[in-house]
Every structure is written in structure tokens, then in C-alpha cells.
Design a protein around this motif. Sequence first.
Motif, PDB file in Angstrom:
ATOM      1  N   PRO A   7       0.820  -1.210   0.000  1.00 51.94           N
ATOM      2  CA  PRO A   7       0.000   0.000   0.000  1.00 51.94           C
ATOM      3  C   PRO A   7       0.859   1.267   0.000  1.00 51.94           C
ATOM      4  N   GLU A   8       0.427   2.254  -0.755  1.00 51.48           N
ATOM      5  CA  GLU A   8       1.064   3.569  -0.782  1.00 51.48           C
ATOM      6  C   GLU A   8      -0.037   4.607  -0.596  1.00 51.48           C
ATOM      7  N   PRO A   9      -0.353   4.934   0.655  1.00 52.03           N
ATOM      8  CA  PRO A   9      -1.497   5.817   0.907  1.00 52.03           C
ATOM      9  C   PRO A   9      -1.380   7.191   0.249  1.00 52.03           C
ATOM     10  N   VAL A  10      -0.179   7.718   0.113  1.00 53.80           N
ATOM     11  CA  VAL A  10      -0.033   9.029  -0.513  1.00 53.80           C
ATOM     12  C   VAL A  10      -0.465   8.960  -1.981  1.00 53.80           C
ATOM     13  N   LEU A  11      -0.086   7.890  -2.664  1.00 53.03           N
ATOM     14  CA  LEU A  11      -0.492   7.709  -4.058  1.00 53.03           C
ATOM     15  C   LEU A  11      -2.003   7.523  -4.161  1.00 53.03           C
ATOM     16  N   GLU A  12      -2.568   6.720  -3.275  1.00 56.34           N
ATOM     17  CA  GLU A  12      -4.023   6.508  -3.280  1.00 56.34           C
ATOM     18  C   GLU A  12      -4.761   7.830  -3.092  1.00 56.34           C
ATOM     19  N   ILE A  13      -4.331   8.593  -2.125  1.00 48.11           N
ATOM     20  CA  ILE A  13      -4.983   9.873  -1.828  1.00 48.11           C
ATOM     21  C   ILE A  13      -4.780  10.854  -2.976  1.00 48.11           C
ATOM     22  N   ALA A  14      -3.603  10.885  -3.568  1.00 44.85           N
ATOM     23  CA  ALA A  14      -3.334  11.796  -4.686  1.00 44.85           C
ATOM     24  C   ALA A  14      -4.203  11.452  -5.893  1.00 44.85           C
ATOM     25  N   VAL A  18      -7.324  13.800  -7.353  1.00 43.69           N
ATOM     26  CA  VAL A  18      -7.404  14.276  -8.739  1.00 43.69           C
ATOM     27  C   VAL A  18      -8.763  13.921  -9.342  1.00 43.69           C
ATOM     28  N   ILE A  19      -9.179  12.677  -9.162  1.00 45.08           N
ATOM     29  CA  ILE A  19     -10.486  12.279  -9.709  1.00 45.08           C
ATOM     30  C   ILE A  19     -11.608  13.024  -8.995  1.00 45.08           C
ATOM     31  N   LEU A  20     -11.484  13.213  -7.691  1.00 42.58           N
ATOM     32  CA  LEU A  20     -12.478  13.978  -6.923  1.00 42.58           C
ATOM     33  C   LEU A  20     -12.625  15.384  -7.493  1.00 42.58           C
ATOM     34  N   ARG A 115      -7.711   0.605  -1.574  1.00 38.45           N
ATOM     35  CA  ARG A 115      -8.974   0.669  -0.838  1.00 38.45           C
ATOM     36  C   ARG A 115      -9.311   2.047  -0.288  1.00 38.45           C
ATOM     37  N   LEU A 116      -8.361   2.968  -0.224  1.00 37.66           N
ATOM     38  CA  LEU A 116      -8.676   4.333   0.219  1.00 37.66           C
ATOM     39  C   LEU A 116      -9.519   5.092  -0.806  1.00 37.66           C
TER      40      LEU A 116
END
Length: 166
Positions: A7-14, A18-20, A115-116
Amino acid sequence: MNDLSTPEPVLEIAVGTVILIIVIFVHGAGIRAINLRFNRAWVHVDSGTSHWRINLLLAATIASLSALHFTETLIWAAPIYARGFIPSMRDSYYFVLESYTTLGQGNIALPERWRLLGPIIAISGLFTFGWTSSVLVSIMTEFGKLDRARIKGPKERASDQADPDA
């Protein structure tokens, strides 16, 4: 260890952010277009306008708002399917609809590494549904004004226009 399983939470959130932002932008543009179309039609409405025409305008506006939300969820589902996070487009769309509406009781899940995105999809749904609700309140306020004008009748409307302090 396999990079895809870490898991790479920073990538998931980034990626999710962007999509958000894209979804919120699309919603804003869509809301403006729908509101403009409603206002252009509403300026021709008066107390003599038939009920079926007014109800048709409301139905068209609600259909447009619904189509806007379905488009926004498609914006989420397409990259989830394209990246292979969920193997079928139907299941990707189902997952997004459940997250977007914050229902979240499905049996389809994103891979651990992504999953984030589910909660970020839910955030976008909360934003857009809130915005849509405010537009519907504004529209229904116009309907309420029209209903009050119809109830008052022509005599009372004329006296209200003659007396600005009323």
C-alpha cells in the motif's frame, strides 16, 4: 515484495483527489447548465401556465440532475475498471455507486493497495448530493412562490403590485 501489494497511501490519496476534483468540476459545470436551462424556461412561467408544463419542467430538471450523477459515477468507475482493480465494468460501476451513495454494503472490494479510493468516492458523493440538494431547494422555492401567487388570485396580486409596502 510485489509492488502492487504494498500500500502507498499518498499515491491513493493523490489519485483519488485528482479524480475527486474532476468530478466536482464536472458537477459544477453540469449544475450551472441545468440551472441555466431551468431559469430560461422558468421566466416564461406565470400563474396561467398549465400544471402539466410546470411538472414536465420539474421532471426534466430532476432527470438531468440524475444523469449528471450517473455521469460522475462513471468518471470514477472507468479508471477503476481500466486499471483492472475490479475486473468488470459492471462490478466497477456497482462498487462506485455503493461508495458514492455511502451505502457501502456490497461484496465487491478494491485491492488492498487502492482501498482508500472508496472513502474518497464517498466524499465526492457527499459533496455532489449536497450541491444537488441546494439546487432542488432553490427550484422548489420558485414553485412555492408560484403556488402562492396562484392562491392569492388576480385581485390580491394587483393590490400587492400597487402597494410596494405590502
